[in-house]
Design a protein around this motif. Sequence first.
Motif, PDB file in Angstrom:
ATOM      1  N   ARG A 160       0.836   1.135  -2.742  1.00  0.00           N
ATOM      2  CA  ARG A 160       0.272   0.438  -3.904  1.00  0.00           C
ATOM      3  C   ARG A 160      -0.919   1.210  -4.459  1.00  0.00           C
ATOM      4  O   ARG A 160      -1.053   1.403  -5.672  1.00  0.00           O
ATOM      5  CB  ARG A 160      -0.145  -0.991  -3.522  1.00  0.00           C
ATOM      6  CG  ARG A 160       1.017  -1.968  -3.504  1.00  0.00           C
ATOM      7  CD  ARG A 160       0.520  -3.402  -3.623  1.00  0.00           C
ATOM      8  NE  ARG A 160      -0.261  -3.804  -2.455  1.00  0.00           N
ATOM      9  CZ  ARG A 160       0.268  -4.417  -1.408  1.00  0.00           C
ATOM     10  NH1 ARG A 160       1.544  -4.700  -1.367  1.00  0.00           N
ATOM     11  NH2 ARG A 160      -0.497  -4.761  -0.387  1.00  0.00           N
ATOM     12  N   GLU A 163      11.977   1.245  11.800  1.00  0.00           N
ATOM     13  CA  GLU A 163      11.804  -0.147  12.227  1.00  0.00           C
ATOM     14  C   GLU A 163      13.144  -0.873  12.225  1.00  0.00           C
ATOM     15  O   GLU A 163      13.454  -1.658  13.115  1.00  0.00           O
ATOM     16  CB  GLU A 163      10.787  -0.845  11.325  1.00  0.00           C
ATOM     17  CG  GLU A 163       9.372  -0.357  11.613  1.00  0.00           C
ATOM     18  CD  GLU A 163       8.330  -0.992  10.711  1.00  0.00           C
ATOM     19  OE1 GLU A 163       8.689  -1.879   9.914  1.00  0.00           O
ATOM     20  OE2 GLU A 163       7.152  -0.605  10.806  1.00  0.00           O
ATOM     21  N   VAL A 199       0.656  -0.853   1.660  1.00  0.00           N
ATOM     22  CA  VAL A 199      -0.663  -0.948   1.031  1.00  0.00           C
ATOM     23  C   VAL A 199      -1.033   0.420   0.434  1.00  0.00           C
ATOM     24  O   VAL A 199      -1.494   0.521  -0.715  1.00  0.00           O
ATOM     25  CB  VAL A 199      -1.732  -1.391   2.063  1.00  0.00           C
ATOM     26  CG1 VAL A 199      -3.120  -1.321   1.454  1.00  0.00           C
ATOM     27  CG2 VAL A 199      -1.442  -2.805   2.541  1.00  0.00           C
ATOM     28  N   ASP A 200      -0.791   1.459   1.221  1.00  0.00           N
ATOM     29  CA  ASP A 200      -1.101   2.813   0.771  1.00  0.00           C
ATOM     30  C   ASP A 200      -0.302   3.156  -0.482  1.00  0.00           C
ATOM     31  O   ASP A 200      -0.814   3.760  -1.429  1.00  0.00           O
ATOM     32  CB  ASP A 200      -0.779   3.800   1.910  1.00  0.00           C
ATOM     33  CG  ASP A 200      -1.435   5.146   1.689  1.00  0.00           C
ATOM     34  OD1 ASP A 200      -2.335   5.220   0.827  1.00  0.00           O
ATOM     35  OD2 ASP A 200      -1.060   6.121   2.358  1.00  0.00           O
ATOM     36  N   GLU A 254       3.241   7.447  12.385  1.00  0.00           N
ATOM     37  CA  GLU A 254       1.966   6.940  12.891  1.00  0.00           C
ATOM     38  C   GLU A 254       1.613   5.594  12.270  1.00  0.00           C
ATOM     39  O   GLU A 254       1.059   4.729  12.927  1.00  0.00           O
ATOM     40  CB  GLU A 254       0.878   7.962  12.572  1.00  0.00           C
ATOM     41  CG  GLU A 254      -0.332   7.824  13.439  1.00  0.00           C
ATOM     42  CD  GLU A 254      -1.340   8.918  13.159  1.00  0.00           C
ATOM     43  OE1 GLU A 254      -1.717   9.075  11.986  1.00  0.00           O
ATOM     44  OE2 GLU A 254      -1.743   9.603  14.105  1.00  0.00           O
ATOM     45  N   SER A 255       1.943   5.444  10.980  1.00  0.00           N
ATOM     46  CA  SER A 255       1.570   4.205  10.296  1.00  0.00           C
ATOM     47  C   SER A 255       2.752   3.260  10.222  1.00  0.00           C
ATOM     48  O   SER A 255       3.896   3.689  10.115  1.00  0.00           O
ATOM     49  CB  SER A 255       1.091   4.516   8.878  1.00  0.00           C
ATOM     50  OG  SER A 255      -0.030   5.355   8.934  1.00  0.00           O
ATOM     51  N   THR A 256       2.437   1.966  10.237  1.00  0.00           N
ATOM     52  CA  THR A 256       3.496   0.968  10.131  1.00  0.00           C
ATOM     53  C   THR A 256       3.870   0.794   8.664  1.00  0.00           C
ATOM     54  O   THR A 256       3.139   1.211   7.758  1.00  0.00           O
ATOM     55  CB  THR A 256       3.025  -0.388  10.682  1.00  0.00           C
ATOM     56  OG1 THR A 256       1.905  -0.809   9.897  1.00  0.00           O
ATOM     57  CG2 THR A 256       2.634  -0.288  12.126  1.00  0.00           C
ATOM     58  N   ALA A 257       5.012   0.145   8.465  1.00  0.00           N
ATOM     59  CA  ALA A 257       5.488  -0.081   7.096  1.00  0.00           C
ATOM     60  C   ALA A 257       4.454  -0.886   6.305  1.00  0.00           C
ATOM     61  O   ALA A 257       4.229  -0.633   5.115  1.00  0.00           O
ATOM     62  CB  ALA A 257       6.826  -0.802   7.138  1.00  0.00           C
ATOM     63  N   GLU A 258       3.809  -1.832   6.979  1.00  0.00           N
ATOM     64  CA  GLU A 258       2.836  -2.667   6.277  1.00  0.00           C
ATOM     65  C   GLU A 258       1.667  -1.818   5.773  1.00  0.00           C
ATOM     66  O   GLU A 258       1.211  -1.979   4.637  1.00  0.00           O
ATOM     67  CB  GLU A 258       2.308  -3.774   7.206  1.00  0.00           C
ATOM     68  CG  GLU A 258       3.293  -4.872   7.514  1.00  0.00           C
ATOM     69  CD  GLU A 258       4.263  -4.513   8.633  1.00  0.00           C
ATOM     70  OE1 GLU A 258       4.203  -3.356   9.119  1.00  0.00           O
ATOM     71  OE2 GLU A 258       5.098  -5.357   8.997  1.00  0.00           O
ATOM     72  N   GLU A 259       1.204  -0.911   6.643  1.00  0.00           N
ATOM     73  CA  GLU A 259       0.090  -0.041   6.232  1.00  0.00           C
ATOM     74  C   GLU A 259       0.516   0.849   5.074  1.00  0.00           C
ATOM     75  O   GLU A 259      -0.220   1.049   4.108  1.00  0.00           O
ATOM     76  CB  GLU A 259      -0.349   0.835   7.415  1.00  0.00           C
ATOM     77  CG  GLU A 259      -1.088   0.075   8.492  1.00  0.00           C
ATOM     78  CD  GLU A 259      -1.382   0.960   9.697  1.00  0.00           C
ATOM     79  OE1 GLU A 259      -2.474   1.535   9.740  1.00  0.00           O
ATOM     80  OE2 GLU A 259      -0.516   1.076  10.576  1.00  0.00           O
TER      81      GLU A 259
END
Lengths: 811, 371
Positions: free
Chosen positions: A649, A237, A646-647, A638-643
């Motif tokens: 955590r 990103e 959460v993961d 595939e996943s964004t930094a935001e996702e």
Amino acid sequence: MILQKILLNPFAGIKNRSIEFDKGLNVILGPNEAGKSTVFNALLSVLFTPAKLNKRSFDTDMKSFIPLGGDTAGVELEIIHNGKLFTLIKTWGETIEAVLKLEGGEILTGEDAIEEKLARMLPAGEGTFKSVLLTRQSGLSQTLTDLRDDYPETIQNMGDILRRSLLETDGVPLDKLRELIEERYNEKFSRWDRDEAYPENGRGIHNPYQKELGLISQAFYKKEQVKLDLEEALRYESELDGKNKQVHKAADEIEKFRIYVEKNKSIITDARESRGLTSELKLLNKELSECKKALKEWPVLESDLEKSKKELPDLSQNIKELIEEENTAKLLEKNKELRDKFERVKKLKAALDKKKEKMDSTPVLNEDELDKIIAANQDVEKINAGLMAGELALKFTAKKETSINVQQDFSNKKQQKLNKDQVIQLKASRRITMSHPDWEMEIESSSSGFKKIEESLNNANTKLKNLLDKKKVTSLTEAKKLHKVYADIKNDFQNAQKNIKTELDKDSFEKLELEIKKLGNIKCERPLVDVAKERVMGEVKKKELNENITQITRKIDDYVNAYETLDQLMEEELAGITGRKKQLEKKLNKLKPLPDNISDLDAFVEEFKKAEKDLEDNREYKNDLLREISGIISMMPESTAEELLVDLRDKETAFKLQLGRGEAINRIRELSEEMMDQMDSSTYEGLEKKLASYISLITEKRYKSVNVENGLPGDIIRDNGTVLTYNLLSDGTRDVVALALRLCMGEFFLGDAPGFLAMDDPLVDLDPVRREKAVEVLQKFASQRQLLFFTCHPEHAKMLGGNVIEIGARV
Amino acid sequence: MPLKIFHTADIHLGMKFAAYEEVREKLIEARFQTLANMVETANKEQCRIFVIAGDLFNRVKVDKKDIIRAAQIINEFQGNSVLILPGNHDYISPGQKDLWYTFIDSSGDNVKILSEKKVYSLTLDDVDAHIYACPCDAKHSSKNSIKWINDHQKDEAVLFHIGIAHGSLEGVSPDFDKKYFPMTKSALTACGLDAWLLGHTHLTYPEKTGPKDRIFFPGTPEPDGFDCRHQGSAFIIEINDDKKVNVTSLNTGTNSFLETKVKLAGRDDIEKLADEYANSDYEKTMLRLILEGVIPAGDKVKLNKVRDKIREMVLYLDWNAEGVMEEITLERIQKEFSEGSFPYILLNKLVERGDQETLQMAYELIAEVRK
């Protein structure tokens, strides 16, 4: 506390049946399925099962005791504790009741209060009762078999048996528990280094273990993987952000340059066209100017040419005359020079003659002659020098007065008078001669013949003298002086000869004299310089005139070549050029003028070209960036930094949870190990003697003692002294040991207080002798404690005696 | 004529839900379903404009079929105009246009991608409004996209002036590093527009709307994680000719996420747990239950049965009962184990230490090996 009476009203298949217990031995006798178990369960239930049960507990614990067709089970138990009677009443099912009647009429009805009161009265906890005291089939015999089978390595002696039996009373095999703890520990900590709080050998997520991973390591790697994924996503990103910024910048630059290029493109085009037209116009103007010039010049040139051509012959004639005059003037000049030369030669000739005369009057001693004299002189000097090179010394002593003549080398003879004893010392180079009338003496150097030298010297002197005499001089010095005088006069004469020769050059005096005589009388009015100057000027003028004619002719030729004729020039060329010029001026007027702020068109064009290049460069750069961005986007996780955040955590929480659970299992592990190590004799103090005593009694002292090691019973010693290890016990002996162990543990848990022990018939597998002894032991135990003995063998009941309670027949 | 706008944002189509493997397809699908539901609602409510204020998509790299599907769903809007603003997740930049090119290829004529910072006139769509678009051109930026409006002269002849932007709002959205196109209320207000339709913050703002409110975050219409505690929301904003605003908040979520802590104090609480969650109300709920407390001995079995029951009813259950302890007392130990036995001693020591977690675990281990 002992049991006095139990009433089952109803309980399972028994209705309204009461049984009274003796304080000692009670034998509950009945065939199989007669109800012995019902009595036992009634006893267990009234003591330890609450009346109020939830459905699940009721179903599990009591439902099977509800009589068929009924809905309630009830038991009433009379207990003697510290000499006082207590009656415990409980009903389960539809009617729920729990009552404890105290002596004196006091009644306790709360379950908790009843339970608390009972706990104080019972000599051991519920667990101990259920495992040891109030269990019919204690399973000790089986436990012993299990111990032997399960732990052949660790069970070595009776101490182990006792220890194990006690520790595992509740049916919790220690080694299995330990194994389970280890298993759980490994489940958590496999591949995890607790001290480092990191996977073993520092193998983090970049070099993870693939096999045998514990839950903590798994959770750790999962967490770390998400962390890596997050870092990667953030990196992508961030990289994308960076590239986007660059693209924006490039796009801004492109826009800037595009606007500039677009804005200035027409100016540049017009300026470029204008520059071309201006240049063309300039050429036309030049052409026009040349035409006009030609128009003006051409007739003049024609006139000048004609004039020049006319002037040329007169000028040529004048020059010719001037040349003739100049030649005359030149001859005159030459004659004068000849005469002057002759005068100078004449003077030189007179001086030469004078010097000749002087030279002729001077004695001649030329160079050769002088050299000869010098050589003769050198010969004399050389001989003299050779003569002087020897050395003679003579010491002469006169013995009486005398006179002698002495000569040293070529010196003159001298007479010398000598007194008596006078000594003279004489020195010479080659010869000393002394003469006396009476004698002569000659002393000569032995190296050369003095006579020969003397002769050479005389010859040399004669030669020198002859030479000197010939020139009438006496010495070499005079000879030299004479030579110098002669040489100087001769030199003057030669110089005079040179001077005259120089002046005459190649001529001779006679020839010069003849030429002078031949010279005539020529006249010229003007000096040569003036004539020559005028002639030169004439020639220059002629040259200029010729050049002018050539130049004019060439120019006229040029005009002819260019315009053919003057009329052509006037009528066509001029008109054509003027027309073209007007067209160009018209075009020029149509073009946009340069903005006022642009003073230097070349600089502006350069600036524009640079902007065009910058525009193209930025477009190319932007395209490169777009390709890079496309590559980055295609590679993005595939996943964004935001996702992932959460993961992460969640994974961190899961890891902490696993770690916490792991630490808990570790605490259990450490405590268990510590406990196992600390289980020593003090825990079982007194037990071993009881055990040995019981075994000895039951086996008729065949096994007379039990070794006690470190406070724990060890091997069983037979009467013949041999050691019987636990592994060698026969089944029968094992039952003996089991019975002894049971009684021991009963005593251990009951202590000194009154209490009761229930057991199933242990006599079945014993041989008659041992059975008899076992009966004695049981009777002995029952003499101290209340014993409930359940059997289906009447003969055993008979052997035991005591309070026999028959089940199956109403009492 | 009042202007009725359906305002949503942060739909995040294409979100992968990798952490919820077993239900990820349902969660992915739900976001499309919610979008379709919103379009249907907007049609029923006769909204004239459908606004997506950023992050229609979760990333700039989205499967083509998903992009086309999104476009087809949006094409069902029957109002005058659909306005889609690229947000920071689906930004548009000179380096990233593929997403929106693909999208627009499948979009209807009334769909506008607000790709530039400029005024979009809706007069050709029969709406007397000017839209002030503030699209995102990157995932992160410390500068917002609204500044250009200050240099713009409003056309007073136009009735409505609506701003659409995406980014954090000071005091409303957490953005400690100020990297999500940060905006302030004062800066938005200073633009002098009739309303600001924003996206980015997944929570609804204002929580309770009034006629004077001018700045709106509808929140995400479909919850996307346990930190999203609402049901999914969107706004229908009606602006009257006199510029009075009337806002209706809608619950839009197909699924919901619920994280809750429950303290169990006894058997009744276990029963209540089943009553509360093992019912059809939660069949679309991602439920995270964090349990703690002390329950009667042996009731963990019951608790596990309740867990299984709830799991059958909810969409997804994240069950965390690590904090639940069975009641293990000295009395209980005495009741179950004989004095001097290993379990008796071990458990007694742990009781003495007051280490409930370890006591619980030890008890369970002993029960497991007990014959």
